[in-house]
Each structure stands twice: as C-alpha cells, then as structure tokens.
Design a protein around this motif. Structure first.
Motif, mmCIF file in Angstrom:
data_model
loop_
_atom_site.group_PDB
_atom_site.id
_atom_site.type_symbol
_atom_site.label_atom_id
_atom_site.label_comp_id
_atom_site.label_asym_id
_atom_site.label_seq_id
_atom_site.Cartn_x
_atom_site.Cartn_y
_atom_site.Cartn_z
ATOM 1 N N ASP A 1 0.877 -1.170 0.000
ATOM 2 C CA ASP A 1 0.000 0.000 0.000
ATOM 3 C C ASP A 1 0.911 1.215 0.000
ATOM 4 O O ASP A 1 1.864 1.277 0.774
ATOM 5 N N GLN B 1 10.980 -4.457 6.337
ATOM 6 C CA GLN B 1 11.303 -3.023 6.429
ATOM 7 C C GLN B 1 12.412 -2.649 5.436
ATOM 8 O O GLN B 1 12.397 -1.561 4.859
ATOM 9 N N ARG C 1 3.629 2.075 2.564
ATOM 10 C CA ARG C 1 3.138 2.208 3.935
ATOM 11 C C ARG C 1 2.959 0.846 4.592
ATOM 12 O O ARG C 1 3.189 0.665 5.771
ATOM 13 N N ARG C 2 2.506 -0.112 3.808
ATOM 14 C CA ARG C 2 2.300 -1.454 4.352
ATOM 15 C C ARG C 2 2.740 -2.450 3.290
ATOM 16 O O ARG C 2 2.437 -2.274 2.104
ATOM 17 N N TRP D 1 3.506 -6.300 6.980
ATOM 18 C CA TRP D 1 4.358 -5.436 7.810
ATOM 19 C C TRP D 1 3.982 -3.974 7.610
ATOM 20 O O TRP D 1 3.931 -3.503 6.473
ATOM 21 N N ASP D 2 3.684 -3.296 8.691
ATOM 22 C CA ASP D 2 3.430 -1.858 8.619
ATOM 23 C C ASP D 2 4.754 -1.121 8.663
ATOM 24 O O ASP D 2 5.478 -1.214 9.649
ATOM 25 N N ARG E 1 7.678 1.364 9.188
ATOM 26 C CA ARG E 1 7.896 2.370 10.224
ATOM 27 C C ARG E 1 8.620 3.565 9.631
ATOM 28 O O ARG E 1 9.417 3.428 8.731
#
Lengths: 152, 299
Positions: free
Chosen positions: A67, A105, A122-123, A149-150, A152
């Motif tokens: 996203d 990440q 973002r995700r 994974w969101d 960071r």
C-alpha cells in the motif's frame, strides 16, 4: 609452428606453486560439490536449477505488494532496477521473514532510497502464487498471504 | 591428467587481449549484474555472511566500504585493461572484486555464474606486462589460460553433479523447465509449458551436455569452435526464454579462443598504416614479425 620464437618455460618452483594452487581449488570444488552448500561460495555446489520438480507438484512464486502513500496497492519490483532486492533473495530467507516480518522493512528503506520521487510504501504484503501442475501442465493457481508489515 | 597438461606454451598476446576484455567486463558486471551491493549496504538487515567472509572476519558492508571498493575496482580495471601495472592493478581488482562478490552473495541468494570470472581475476596478475604485439609464447600464459578454461568447464560439469545430488535422477524427468518458465517466462517460452515433452527432452539434453562438457579439451580447431558455439546458442536461447544470461561465464569461454590472431590483425594494420605514411608504399601486404601460425605448441 612458430619455430623462430622460443617458448618461455617455467622453473620448477614456479610450476610447483601453480600446480598446488590449481589442486587446492579443485579439491575445494570437489568438496563443495559433494558436501558443500551455497554458503561455501565460490566452492559450493553449482546448484543452478538443481532440484527436481514433481510433474504433479506445485510451483511457488513469492511476490511482495505494497500500500503506498498515494493510496494504491502496487506490486513491488523485486529486481535490481526496482528496489534492488531480487525475488530470489526474499525466497532464500522466506522462513526468517515469516518469523519476523520486520525484515520487510528493508524493502521500504531500499525503495525510499532508490526512488524517493515515487509514492512510498506504507504497508507491505508478502504473498505467494501457487501453480498446481498436473502431468507437467499448469492447471489453475491460488494466491496466499504469508506476512504483513506496517512500514515504520 | 599429467602435470604437463597444465603448462601448454600459449601466446602471451592472448593474455593481453583477455585483460582488455575481462577488466572492462568486471565494471559492467558491477553495474549490471552484481549491482545491488551499494543499496544493500544501506539496509544491512538481510546481511547473512557466507562462510569465507565470516571466517576472514570481513566487516559487514557499510556505505563507506562499498563505495571504496567500487572506486578501487573502477580505477583498477581501467588501468589493468590497458595492460599497465598488471600486478598492482590486477591484484587490487582480484581482492576488491572477490570482496564485492562476497557481499553480493551474502543476502540469501548465490549466483553460480561467477566462478570462471573470479578464477580469471586471480590468475591474470600472475603474468607481468605483456603486449598485444608480442609473438612470445610462455608456459605461464598457458597455465593462466588453462585455469580459466578449467573453471569454465567445471561450471557446467559440476552443475550436472549438483543436479543429481539435489534433484536425483528424477531431475531430468521432472518439471524444472516448466517451473522456470512459469516463474520467469517470456512470450517466447510461455507456449512451451503446454508441450511438456519438449521440455523433458531439453532437460535430458542439458544434463548430458553438462556431464560431457570436458570433451571440449579433446577437441581442436574448428570442432572446438563449433562445440563452444553450441554453448553460446544454449545461453542465447536461455536468455530469450527465461532471461538468464550467464554472461560472466560466457565471457570466459574466450580463454579458448585464438585471441592473439585479433592482436595480430591490429598489429598488421598499424604497421601497414605506418608504412603507407612513412614511405609511401603501395599498400602491399607487409610481412609482420611474429605473425605466424597460432597453433598451440605441443610439448
């Protein structure tokens, strides 16, 4: 034959170390081929496509979606021109990433670094596309989500 | 295999040409193929060092390190390609490129197309300065070329053993070509998944070709060139079908080629040019010192 040009010979010491070096590399390669693994590079086994695929088995392809800050869901280009992390490297560390999705990440950082002008991730979704083979022919496929994974 | 086999007296000019090809290729490789070392240094999370860099306690990649390696490699290759400072520039490239490759292969995936290129970089500096227009032959040149040739052939030969070790004898009867086309196919290859027997035949051909690859050492002249051409066709087809090029190995096949002929032609042209300019000759063929037959000397 180039009769007028004498070939330059090597002395016995020069020959000895060259033979020893060649023998050492050959032995390391023989060891790697029989007992080694990829982590013994460059002496590991030459395992390009060295696995058998069951004619009635499955073909799994991992991919990553994201996203973005623009609100779209996009496919992450797992290539050296894209985010610089090839798909095979994600697949090589699949269990580690499933255990610890924060490893995803890295993809967001790489994208931010290489393509700062693009909408940022973002995700991240770690996905797998599974193709079922029947008698070596592909028959339909399904898509599963392995990790989220969101960023960071 | 006798010790003598490792020391054929080969033209040193071939080494000079090979340097002019291999060193620029290393720069190309660094930017096109193993080109993710720099971005990876920004994101060390996935760094999982393989055995040798860990044994040597090489530091984890960081931006300063990888940029230093890159600068040293570009400078070293630029110098070594011209044939100047063959040892200083050559060893620098060998060490830095080995390190570069160790970093590149420490992120979960290892490529198997770099063995011959690495061997080439380690053996090319074992010779001092050699000139394109030299007619000399030496056993030192022969050993270096032999090492590259053996590494090229082993890349295929050992791959056959790896297929049997990891895939078993089922490998050739399996669906590994279907697997690779489904995962990274092209318009050219995609229709083949509906012709599985063509793919099985291809798998058997590849396995047999890999197991028999050392035959190249028994071939001479045209037969050897045709055989090597067969592998070139294989790589072109593989690239068209699934986008895998294997260029670092392909370029090392040049160690089999009579590159000194190329050097001889360049030399003849420059001599001819000089003669035309200097003495106003009619441009007749000029005998060129040392431009004789290039058949390998048999001991």
């Amino acid at each position: 034959m180039s009769g007028d040009v004498e070939a330059v010979r090597l002395g016995s010491r020069a020959r000895a170390w060259r033979l020893a070096a060649a023998a050492a590399v050959l032995l390391a390669l023989a060891y790697g081929t029989i007992w080694g693994a990829d982590r013994h590079f460059p002496f590991g086994p030459m395992v390009q496509f060295a696995f058998s695929v069951d004619p009635n088995g499955q073909i799994r392809s991992v991919f990553v979606e994201a996203d973005t800050t623009a609100g779209d869901r996009v496919q992450v280009p797992l290539t050296s021109e894209g985010v610089g992390i090839p798909r095979a490297e994600i697949e090589g560390q699949l269990p580690a990433i499933e255990n610890d999705p924060s490893l995803l990440q890295v993809i967001a950082i790489a994208q931010r670094h290489r393509h700062p002008e693009q909408p940022q991730y973002r995700r991240l979704y770690l996905m797998v596309d599974i193709i079922q083979l029947h008698d070596r022919r592909p028959t339909g496929h399904e898509i599963n989500q392995l990790a989220v994974w969101d960023v960071r | 295999m006798s010790a003598r086999w490792w020391f054929p007296a080969e033209p040193v000019a071939r080494i000079a040409v090979l340097r002019a090809v291999i060193y620029p290729f290393v720069v190309l490789d660094m930017f096109l193929f193993v080109n993710d070392v720099i971005p990876k240094a920004d994101a060390p999370g996935l760094y999982a060092p393989i055995v040798i860099p860990r044994f040597l306690h090489l530091p984890a990649p960081n931006p300063v390190l990888v940029h230093t390696l890159q600068v040293l490699l570009i400078a070293g290759c630029a110098v070594a390609a011209t044939g100047r400072l063959p040892r200083l520039a050559g060893w620098t490239v060998a060490v830095c490129y080995q390190w570069w490759i160790f970093i590149g292969m420490s992120y979960g995936k290892v490529d198997h197309d770099h063995l011959a290129l690495l061997v080439a970089l380690w053996v090319l500096p074992t010779l001092g300065r050699v000139r394109w227009d030299s007619a000399r032959r030496s056993e030192a040149a022969g050993w270096a070329l032999r090492c590259i040739q053996v590494a090229v052939v082993l890349t295929y030969f050992l791959a056959a053993f790896a297929k049997i070790r990891h895939g078993g004898w089922d490998w050739a009867n399996g669906a590994v070509f279907t697997w690779s086309i489904e995962r990274r196919g092209s318009m050219l290859a995609d229709p083949l998944v509906n012709l599985p027997w063509v793919l099985v035949a291809g798998q058997w051909m590849l396995l047999v070709a890999e197991f028999t690859s050392p035959v190249v050492f028994a071939l001479r002249g045209r037969a050897q060139a045709v055989y090597i051409g067969g592998w070139m066709v294989f790589h072109v087809v593989t690239y068209a079908a699934i986008g895998i090029h294997f260029l670092p190995t392909v370029v090392c096949w040049l160690a089999f080629a009579p590159l000194e002929k190329l050097a001889g032609r360049v030399r003849a042209r420059s001599l001819l040019g000089r003669q035309r300019a200097g003495w106003g000759a009619a441009g007749q063929p000029v005998p060129v010192v040392g431009d004789q037959s290039v058949q390998p000397v048999r001991d």
